[in-house]
Design a protein around this motif. Sequence first.
Motif, PDB file in Angstrom:
ATOM      1  N   LYS A   1       0.829  -1.203   0.000  1.00  0.00           N
ATOM      2  CA  LYS A   1       0.000   0.000   0.000  1.00  0.00           C
ATOM      3  C   LYS A   1       0.867   1.257   0.000  1.00  0.00           C
ATOM      4  CE  LYS A   1      -3.820   2.178   2.504  1.00  0.00           C
ATOM      5  NZ  LYS A   1      -4.722   2.079   3.691  1.00  0.00           N
ATOM      6  N   THR A   2       1.915   1.208   0.807  1.00  0.00           N
ATOM      7  CA  THR A   2       2.812   2.356   0.859  1.00  0.00           C
ATOM      8  C   THR A   2       3.572   2.527  -0.444  1.00  0.00           C
ATOM      9  OG1 THR A   2       3.087   2.014   3.249  1.00  0.00           O
ATOM     10  CG2 THR A   2       4.716   3.406   2.133  1.00  0.00           C
TER      11      THR A   2
ATOM     12  N   GLU B   1       2.561   1.742  -3.436  1.00  0.00           N
ATOM     13  CA  GLU B   1       1.672   2.340  -4.432  1.00  0.00           C
ATOM     14  C   GLU B   1       1.499   3.838  -4.196  1.00  0.00           C
ATOM     15  OE1 GLU B   1       0.462   1.055  -7.149  1.00  0.00           O
ATOM     16  OE2 GLU B   1       1.494  -0.840  -6.683  1.00  0.00           O
ATOM     17  N   ALA B   2       1.400   4.210  -2.912  1.00  0.00           N
ATOM     18  CA  ALA B   2       1.245   5.635  -2.590  1.00  0.00           C
ATOM     19  C   ALA B   2       2.503   6.411  -2.992  1.00  0.00           C
ATOM     20  CB  ALA B   2       0.957   5.802  -1.101  1.00  0.00           C
ATOM     21  N   LEU B   3       3.679   5.806  -2.777  1.00  0.00           N
ATOM     22  CA  LEU B   3       4.924   6.473  -3.129  1.00  0.00           C
ATOM     23  C   LEU B   3       5.069   6.613  -4.638  1.00  0.00           C
ATOM     24  CD1 LEU B   3       7.399   4.818  -0.575  1.00  0.00           C
ATOM     25  CD2 LEU B   3       6.563   7.180  -0.573  1.00  0.00           C
TER      26      LEU B   3
ATOM     27  N   LYS C   1       2.851   7.134  -6.701  1.00  0.00           N
ATOM     28  CA  LYS C   1       1.990   8.190  -7.206  1.00  0.00           C
ATOM     29  C   LYS C   1       2.587   9.580  -7.015  1.00  0.00           C
ATOM     30  CE  LYS C   1      -2.329   5.610  -6.517  1.00  0.00           C
ATOM     31  NZ  LYS C   1      -3.622   5.584  -5.786  1.00  0.00           N
ATOM     32  N   VAL C   2       3.378   9.731  -5.950  1.00  0.00           N
ATOM     33  CA  VAL C   2       3.907  11.061  -5.634  1.00  0.00           C
ATOM     34  C   VAL C   2       5.370  11.248  -6.052  1.00  0.00           C
ATOM     35  CG1 VAL C   2       2.291  11.377  -3.727  1.00  0.00           C
ATOM     36  CG2 VAL C   2       4.520  10.323  -3.293  1.00  0.00           C
TER      37      VAL C   2
END
Length: 418
Positions: free
Chosen positions: A352-353, A355-357, A359-360
């Motif tokens: 999850k982390t 995927e979040a990284l 994106k940014v």
Amino acid sequence: FFRLLLVTMVKETKLYDCLGVDPDASESEIKRAFRKNAMLYHPDKNPAPEAQVKFKEMSEAYEILSDSEKRRLYDRFGEAGLEGGGGMGGMGGMGDIFSQMFGMGGMGDMFGERGPRERRGKDVGHAMPVTLEDLYNGKTEKHTWSKQVLCGQCKGSGSKVPGKSAVCSDCRGAGVQVVIRQMGPMVQQMQVQCRTCGGEGTCIAAKDRCGKCGGDRVVQTKKTIEVNIDKGMGHGEKIRFAEEGDQAPDVKPGDVYIVLQEQKHDRFVRKGSDLYMDKTVSLVEALCGFTFYVKQLDGRMLQVKSQPGTVLKPGSMKCIPREGMPKHRNPFDKGSLNITFTVDMPSEVDEKTIEALRKVLPKPERMEMDYDEAEAEECYLHDHSGPSPSSNANRHSYDEDEVDEDDGHGQRAQCVHQ
């Protein structure tokens, strides 16, 4: 005939006989004779008292015979003709004569021109441990040590009866003795310090010795001084205290040097006027910014902040101007505080982390290859734990595989799939 005539015209030959020359000797012959004999009877070459007397007589003779006017008066009237004319009165120029003859200036002491050569004691160094805070702020520290001083009871004479001393019988007051050593077929003559009087030339009878120092003329005492440590001083720097060394009779004391020894600090390392320290930050702080506090050497608390919008790379060094060490003799001018950063990376990241990284964070550049990606073999990285103990055996097996492959029976080595 002429030589006999000249001799009859000379009233006295005492000075000529002293140098071992004839009354008709030329100036060069007189000079050569004095030079030859002076080296034989010079006190540094021949310490015998008779030699010193002989040398003084030769020097006096040379001073007169090397001067044409004085020599004329002596030849005509003898020593009586020189009285009142400066010929034999005081012998004030003997040191200069020897200096001109031999290029030396040490004979002034013998004839009272320069006075006795001053003896000087040894310099002494004492280590003083200091903290980095002491060197940053400055400090006054007391230092105590054991010191040798002249006996106050006998005033350094060693005798309980003022002026009661006797010439040493072993060295006859010279303070040195001549010893002869045979080394094979050669004989060596040396001067050594007299053991009886310790080089002083005088001895004190047991019944006359000072009750405090026992005739040693010196005693031990405690000495305390205040050491002013200036701001910005460094490791190994010396602070001089003139003539605070051990005292001895007829000896000028040496100097005492306090040598600063900087102690290791738990937070800072000093290099010149700069300070260095290490700081570890988290990955979030490295990416998003951080604030932390540092206690300065003078007690102030520094709030350290990263520049907004900047990313801190692992191993990078940042500095804070004018927060280093003060410079010696210019304490208002300071160096920099330099901080080396280590980024504490997380050991694991969940999906999850990740995927979040993604994106940014900027996307990684794709590596362009000239072969089919589907045919590539997957290999995963592991923590390195040093060379494998069976590396030689693996190499041997690999060599055998190469041989087998050449024979058409081997297989190609490949990474193990995880």
